[in-house]
Design a protein around this motif. Structure first.
Motif: not given
Length: 133
Positions: A7-9, A94-96, A102-103, A116-117
């Motif tokens: 998974x990419x950041x 902005x990161x779940x 991303x949220x 959380x997204x």
């Protein structure tokens, strides 16, 4: 055998967007603190209301209790907003926190304190519903 895809950041939020959210949260914190200050001032102004009628006294007490419950909710919201600003400083706003994705900005506009997204939040709510919480 296919390679596992790492998974990419998620891409970092643009600095101008971060500053927009920081400004929005800071303004809201200041607004809530101002309201809290007014409430404290009103309740400690030294003016002693004398209501001989028990119904008037009960109404005043009920109003004060309601006001204090609102201020307590706002105090908790201020803590969440300060945590969101801290996440900005740490580069994770902005990161779940569950999936690392991303949220959406739309979600952050509606609820800038979220961690959380939308997909992870819906999963969380389904689990809570199943558990009867």
């Amino acid at each position: 055998m296919p390679k596992a895809i790492k998974p990419t950041k998620p891409a970092a939020m643009k600095p101008e967007k971060l500053e927009f959210f920081r400004y929005m949260l800071t303004q809201k914190i200041n607004e809530l603190l101002g309201e809290a200050g007014k409430t404290v001032s009103e309740m400690t102004s030294g003016v002693k209301e004398n209501y001989p009628d028990p119904n008037d006294r009960a109404s005043l007490e009920s109003d004060r209790n309601f006001e204090l419950r609102i201020r307590d909710r706002e105090r908790k919201l201020i803590l969440k907003m300060r945590e969101a600003i801290k996440r900005m400083d740490e580069g994770v706003f902005g990161i779940c926190e569950v999936c690392g994705g991303p949220i959406s900005e739309k979600r952050l506009m509606a609820r800038p304190v979220t961690t959380l997204c939308i997909n992870c939040k819906m999963k969380q709510e389904k689990l809570e519903k199943l558990k009867g919480e």
